[in-house]
Scaffold this motif. Structure first.
Motif, mmCIF file in Angstrom:
data_model
loop_
_atom_site.group_PDB
_atom_site.id
_atom_site.type_symbol
_atom_site.label_atom_id
_atom_site.label_comp_id
_atom_site.label_asym_id
_atom_site.label_seq_id
_atom_site.Cartn_x
_atom_site.Cartn_y
_atom_site.Cartn_z
ATOM 1 N N LEU A 11 0.832 -1.204 0.000
ATOM 2 C CA LEU A 11 0.000 0.000 0.000
ATOM 3 C C LEU A 11 0.871 1.260 0.000
ATOM 4 O O LEU A 11 0.655 2.179 -0.800
ATOM 5 N N PHE A 12 1.858 1.308 0.875
ATOM 6 C CA PHE A 12 2.740 2.472 0.964
ATOM 7 C C PHE A 12 3.479 2.700 -0.354
ATOM 8 O O PHE A 12 3.544 3.830 -0.856
ATOM 9 N N LEU A 13 4.046 1.656 -0.913
ATOM 10 C CA LEU A 13 4.812 1.795 -2.158
ATOM 11 C C LEU A 13 3.920 2.208 -3.323
ATOM 12 O O LEU A 13 4.327 3.007 -4.179
ATOM 13 N N THR A 14 2.704 1.683 -3.363
ATOM 14 C CA THR A 14 1.754 2.060 -4.417
ATOM 15 C C THR A 14 1.437 3.547 -4.344
ATOM 16 O O THR A 14 1.505 4.266 -5.354
ATOM 17 N N VAL A 15 1.082 4.014 -3.158
ATOM 18 C CA VAL A 15 0.720 5.423 -2.982
ATOM 19 C C VAL A 15 1.928 6.328 -3.200
ATOM 20 O O VAL A 15 1.830 7.351 -3.882
ATOM 21 N N ALA A 16 3.076 5.953 -2.659
ATOM 22 C CA ALA A 16 4.285 6.765 -2.837
ATOM 23 C C ALA A 16 4.625 6.905 -4.321
ATOM 24 O O ALA A 16 4.938 8.004 -4.795
ATOM 25 N N GLY A 17 4.550 5.807 -5.045
ATOM 26 C CA GLY A 17 4.835 5.850 -6.478
ATOM 27 C C GLY A 17 3.900 6.781 -7.219
ATOM 28 O O GLY A 17 4.327 7.570 -8.072
ATOM 29 N N GLN A 18 2.607 6.716 -6.887
ATOM 30 C CA GLN A 18 1.630 7.591 -7.543
ATOM 31 C C GLN A 18 1.889 9.061 -7.232
ATOM 32 O O GLN A 18 1.796 9.915 -8.117
ATOM 33 N N LEU A 19 2.220 9.351 -5.981
ATOM 34 C CA LEU A 19 2.471 10.744 -5.600
ATOM 35 C C LEU A 19 3.751 11.281 -6.240
ATOM 36 O O LEU A 19 3.793 12.446 -6.659
ATOM 37 N N ILE A 20 4.762 10.451 -6.337
ATOM 38 C CA ILE A 20 6.006 10.869 -7.004
ATOM 39 C C ILE A 20 5.728 11.170 -8.471
ATOM 40 O O ILE A 20 6.137 12.214 -9.000
ATOM 41 N N ILE A 21 5.017 10.267 -9.133
ATOM 42 C CA ILE A 21 4.733 10.466 -10.558
ATOM 43 C C ILE A 21 3.836 11.680 -10.764
ATOM 44 O O ILE A 21 4.026 12.458 -11.709
ATOM 45 N N ARG A 22 2.876 11.904 -9.866
ATOM 46 C CA ARG A 22 2.005 13.081 -9.977
ATOM 47 C C ARG A 22 2.830 14.367 -9.847
ATOM 48 O O ARG A 22 2.646 15.316 -10.618
ATOM 49 N N ALA A 23 3.747 14.386 -8.885
ATOM 50 C CA ALA A 23 4.583 15.579 -8.699
ATOM 51 C C ALA A 23 5.396 15.873 -9.954
ATOM 52 O O ALA A 23 5.504 17.026 -10.384
ATOM 53 N N ARG A 24 5.943 14.851 -10.542
ATOM 54 C CA ARG A 24 6.744 15.044 -11.743
ATOM 55 C C ARG A 24 5.867 15.378 -12.951
ATOM 56 O O ARG A 24 6.300 16.098 -13.857
ATOM 57 N N ALA A 25 4.643 14.872 -12.986
ATOM 58 C CA ALA A 25 3.727 15.196 -14.083
ATOM 59 C C ALA A 25 3.382 16.678 -14.069
ATOM 60 O O ALA A 25 3.321 17.320 -15.123
ATOM 61 N N VAL A 26 3.174 17.223 -12.883
ATOM 62 C CA VAL A 26 2.895 18.659 -12.768
ATOM 63 C C VAL A 26 4.104 19.451 -13.258
ATOM 64 O O VAL A 26 3.963 20.404 -14.027
ATOM 65 N N ALA A 27 5.294 19.042 -12.829
ATOM 66 C CA ALA A 27 6.508 19.747 -13.249
ATOM 67 C C ALA A 27 6.737 19.638 -14.754
ATOM 68 O O ALA A 27 7.094 20.612 -15.407
ATOM 69 N N ALA A 28 6.515 18.455 -15.316
ATOM 70 C CA ALA A 28 6.742 18.249 -16.755
ATOM 71 C C ALA A 28 5.717 18.992 -17.598
ATOM 72 O O ALA A 28 6.011 19.386 -18.724
ATOM 73 N N SER A 29 4.530 19.200 -17.060
ATOM 74 C CA SER A 29 3.480 19.898 -17.805
ATOM 75 C C SER A 29 3.717 21.398 -17.878
ATOM 76 O O SER A 29 3.160 22.065 -18.749
ATOM 77 N N ALA A 30 4.517 21.922 -16.973
ATOM 78 C CA ALA A 30 4.698 23.366 -16.875
ATOM 79 C C ALA A 30 5.226 23.993 -18.167
ATOM 80 O O ALA A 30 4.777 25.051 -18.562
ATOM 81 N N GLY A 31 6.143 23.336 -18.836
ATOM 82 C CA GLY A 31 6.721 23.945 -20.029
ATOM 83 C C GLY A 31 6.216 23.367 -21.332
ATOM 84 O O GLY A 31 6.803 23.615 -22.379
ATOM 85 N N VAL A 32 5.133 22.611 -21.274
ATOM 86 C CA VAL A 32 4.657 21.899 -22.456
ATOM 87 C C VAL A 32 3.194 22.245 -22.702
ATOM 88 O O VAL A 32 2.399 22.287 -21.766
ATOM 89 N N THR A 33 2.845 22.506 -23.952
ATOM 90 C CA THR A 33 1.439 22.756 -24.273
ATOM 91 C C THR A 33 0.659 21.445 -24.206
ATOM 92 O O THR A 33 1.227 20.365 -24.432
ATOM 93 N N PRO A 34 -0.633 21.506 -23.887
ATOM 94 C CA PRO A 34 -1.432 20.284 -23.790
ATOM 95 C C PRO A 34 -1.452 19.450 -25.077
ATOM 96 O O PRO A 34 -1.628 18.238 -25.024
ATOM 97 N N ASP A 35 -1.238 20.085 -26.217
ATOM 98 C CA ASP A 35 -1.256 19.352 -27.487
ATOM 99 C C ASP A 35 0.052 18.613 -27.763
ATOM 100 O O ASP A 35 0.093 17.751 -28.627
ATOM 101 N N ASP A 36 1.098 18.940 -27.052
ATOM 102 C CA ASP A 36 2.403 18.346 -27.313
ATOM 103 C C ASP A 36 2.656 17.169 -26.372
ATOM 104 O O ASP A 36 3.496 17.214 -25.488
ATOM 105 N N ARG A 37 1.907 16.118 -26.588
ATOM 106 C CA ARG A 37 1.992 14.936 -25.725
ATOM 107 C C ARG A 37 3.343 14.242 -25.825
ATOM 108 O O ARG A 37 3.834 13.691 -24.844
ATOM 109 N N LEU A 38 3.935 14.261 -26.983
ATOM 110 C CA LEU A 38 5.230 13.606 -27.160
ATOM 111 C C LEU A 38 6.304 14.281 -26.302
ATOM 112 O O LEU A 38 7.098 13.602 -25.639
ATOM 113 N N ALA A 39 6.302 15.597 -26.269
ATOM 114 C CA ALA A 39 7.270 16.322 -25.439
ATOM 115 C C ALA A 39 7.031 16.027 -23.963
ATOM 116 O O ALA A 39 7.981 15.846 -23.187
#
Length: 122
Positions: A11-39
């Motif tokens: 349970l801990f590892l599942t939730v930790a993994g999701q939160l880590i990926i969510r944090a990085r998804a927010v950061a990666a989205s900052a410089g990318v337009t929604p249409d540029d999925r490949l970037a």
């Protein structure tokens, strides 16, 4: 007792993994337009933290495999529903993500269901 330690490690590892990926998804989205999925995907899959989050998922799968050696699905699986409580609460605390009253009610029902399931195991 070891099976419960493994269940909670899963349970801990599942939730930790999701939160880590969510944090990085927010950061990666900052410089990318929604249409540029490949970037966006390139930014995500070249990010070391994303790989750590994915590593958490792999370790969770290893723990879960060990759980299934010791416990039935009926005993172990209800606890995994707690990820639907812990991940949003983690996102609320770490990222300030909103949780509606209806979502809080749903999470309370999940906790009640897991509790009932655990108590009925005897």
């Amino acid at each position: 007792m070891q099976k419960y330690a493994l269940i909670f490690a899963t349970l801990f590892l599942t939730v930790a993994g999701q939160l880590i990926i969510r944090a990085r998804a927010v950061a990666a989205s900052a410089g990318v337009t929604p249409d540029d999925r490949l970037a966006y995907l390139l930014a995500m899959f070249t990010d070391v933290a994303v790989w750590c989050g994915l590593g958490c998922a792999v370790l969770a799968a290893v723990c879960w495999t060990l759980v299934l050696q010791q416990a039935t699905i009926a005993v172990a699986y209800p606890f995994q529903a707690l990820s639907f409580v812990l991940a949003p609460l983690g996102a609320l605390i770490l990222f300030g993500e909103a949780i509606t009253p209806g979502q809080f009610a749903g999470m309370a029902l999940i906790v009640a269901g897991v509790t009932l399931s655990a108590v009925s195991q005897g």
